[in-house]
Design an enzyme around this catalytic site. Structure first.
Site, PDB file in Angstrom:
ATOM      1  N   HIS A  57       1.718   4.351  -3.032  1.00 22.55           N
ATOM      2  CA  HIS A  57       1.716   5.821  -2.967  1.00 22.55           C
ATOM      3  C   HIS A  57       3.056   6.369  -3.470  1.00 22.55           C
ATOM      4  O   HIS A  57       3.112   7.294  -4.278  1.00 22.55           O
ATOM      5  CB  HIS A  57       1.532   6.292  -1.525  1.00 22.55           C
ATOM      6  CG  HIS A  57       0.158   6.121  -0.957  1.00 22.55           C
ATOM      7  ND1 HIS A  57      -0.963   6.607  -1.571  1.00 22.55           N
ATOM      8  CD2 HIS A  57      -0.264   5.531   0.194  1.00 22.55           C
ATOM      9  CE1 HIS A  57      -2.039   6.325  -0.808  1.00 22.55           C
ATOM     10  NE2 HIS A  57      -1.628   5.667   0.253  1.00 22.55           N
TER      11      HIS A  57
ATOM     12  N   ASP B  53      -7.345   7.643   2.801  1.00 22.70           N
ATOM     13  CA  ASP B  53      -7.039   8.095   1.436  1.00 22.70           C
ATOM     14  C   ASP B  53      -8.316   8.392   0.663  1.00 22.70           C
ATOM     15  O   ASP B  53      -8.414   9.383  -0.065  1.00 22.70           O
ATOM     16  CB  ASP B  53      -6.273   6.998   0.661  1.00 22.70           C
ATOM     17  CG  ASP B  53      -4.963   6.630   1.335  1.00 22.70           C
ATOM     18  OD1 ASP B  53      -4.370   7.506   1.991  1.00 22.70           O
ATOM     19  OD2 ASP B  53      -4.546   5.470   1.196  1.00 22.70           O
TER      20      ASP B  53
ATOM     21  N   HIS C 181       0.836  -1.200   0.000  1.00 22.27           N
ATOM     22  CA  HIS C 181       0.000   0.000   0.000  1.00 22.27           C
ATOM     23  C   HIS C 181       0.880   1.263   0.000  1.00 22.27           C
ATOM     24  O   HIS C 181       0.722   2.148  -0.844  1.00 22.27           O
ATOM     25  CB  HIS C 181      -0.921  -0.038   1.230  1.00 22.27           C
ATOM     26  CG  HIS C 181      -1.817   1.154   1.377  1.00 22.27           C
ATOM     27  ND1 HIS C 181      -3.171   1.105   1.162  1.00 22.27           N
ATOM     28  CD2 HIS C 181      -1.539   2.433   1.720  1.00 22.27           C
ATOM     29  CE1 HIS C 181      -3.693   2.302   1.354  1.00 22.27           C
ATOM     30  NE2 HIS C 181      -2.724   3.132   1.700  1.00 22.27           N
ATOM     31  N   GLU C 182       1.818   1.330   0.936  1.00 25.44           N
ATOM     32  CA  GLU C 182       2.658   2.534   1.046  1.00 25.44           C
ATOM     33  C   GLU C 182       3.572   2.690  -0.166  1.00 25.44           C
ATOM     34  O   GLU C 182       3.761   3.804  -0.666  1.00 25.44           O
ATOM     35  CB  GLU C 182       3.489   2.496   2.341  1.00 25.44           C
ATOM     36  CG  GLU C 182       2.667   2.503   3.624  1.00 25.44           C
ATOM     37  CD  GLU C 182       1.692   3.683   3.717  1.00 25.44           C
ATOM     38  OE1 GLU C 182       1.964   4.745   3.121  1.00 25.44           O
ATOM     39  OE2 GLU C 182       0.641   3.523   4.367  1.00 25.44           O
TER      40      GLU C 182
HETATM   41 ZN    ZN Z   1      -2.721   5.183   1.983  1.00 24.32          ZN
END
Ligand code: ZN
Length: 268
Positions: free
Chosen positions: A70, A143, A66-67
């Site tokens: 980004h 988010d 996930h990170e």
């Molecule tokens: Zn996020």
């Protein structure tokens, strides 16, 4: 310090100096150093490290992808704020990981394309989870809230939807707050149900397109995503230089040559 505090107001700087002094005191330092300031920024932006919060191996993998989603999307879209750090050390109230992005300059005006890029970076965490695990998780809630608010602003404040046109739909409800539906000064009774429907549809389109675009970007760089997620799982935190060493220059292969020409150059 100036480079990591772009956009800070006087009160923010005062708070930062105070936090940095606390960090220095805690390590019994004689003076406040740059690493103290960096740590203070992370505390302010992401909250206090919660190393004792134990995640399962599957949760850690999900957070890592996930990170990195980004971070890679931000790197692939060079107008984005600079990625300073990616971490899967839980922080603050609910953050299981975080991607620290700081602007490289004070911004007062944003172009539509930059807002679309920002939406794409916001949705890239979920995009990475979908791409790798094929599943939705609760990790993207924050988010999604931010992306929805931004997309809504684009539609109702900035007049950026083709169908709704350059009209503000933002103040209509507020102006007649407390009045029964449809009652207001003559000729200014707010907007109808079909307009409200179009606003909702326009917001959904913007967010959905950003998610699809993030998926496409990460799909193009799948090998880099895997490599970075593995490194993040092993080391828990990656700084800008470590990420650069793992990714190389992603921006070169994203978008058409014309699109790349239009974008602002990466700073530093
Ligand atoms: Zn996020």
């Amino acid at each position: 310090v100036a480079a990591i505090t772009v956009g800070f107001a006087g009160a923010d700087l005062a708070n930062l100096v105070n936090e940095a002094a606390l960090v220095a005191t805690r390590r019994n330092g004689d003076s406040v150093t740059l690493p103290d300031f960096t740590q203070a920024i992370e505390r302010i932006v992401a909250g206090i490290e919660k190393k004792h919060r134990l995640l399962s191996e599957q949760e850690r993998r999900t957070v890592a992808y996930h990170e990195m989603g980004h971070a890679l999307a931000a790197l692939a879209l060079p107008g984005s704020d600079r990625v300073q750090k990616v971490s899967i050390v839980p922080r603050g109230m609910g953050a299981l990981g975080y991607t620290l992005q700081r602007p490289t300059e004070d911004r007062h005006l944003m172009r539509r394309q930059e807002l679309l890029d920002r939406l794409t970076v916001l949705l890239a965490g979920r995009a990475a989870e979908l791409l790798v695990f094929g599943e939705l998780s609760t990790g993207a809630a924050d988010d999604i809230a931010k992306a929805t608010a931004l997309a809504r602003d684009m539609v109702v404040h900035y007049g950026m939807d083709d169908v709704l046109g350059p009209v503000s739909y933002a103040d209509v409800q507020r102006r007649y707050f407390g009045m029964p539906d449809g009652i207001g000064p003559p000729g200014a009774t707010g907007f109808g149900a079909d307009t409200a429907q179009r606003i909702d549809a326009a917001v959904l389109e913007l967010v959905q397109e950003a998610l699809d675009r993030a998926r496409a970007i990460l799909g193009c760089h799948r090998a880099v995503l895997d490599r970075c997620a593995d490194a993040l799982l092993a080391r828990e935190t990656l700084d800008a230089d470590e990420i650069a060493a793992l990714t190389g220059d992603l921006a070169v292969s994203s978008g058409t040559p014309a699109e790349r020409r239009d974008r602002r150059p990466v700073t530093a």
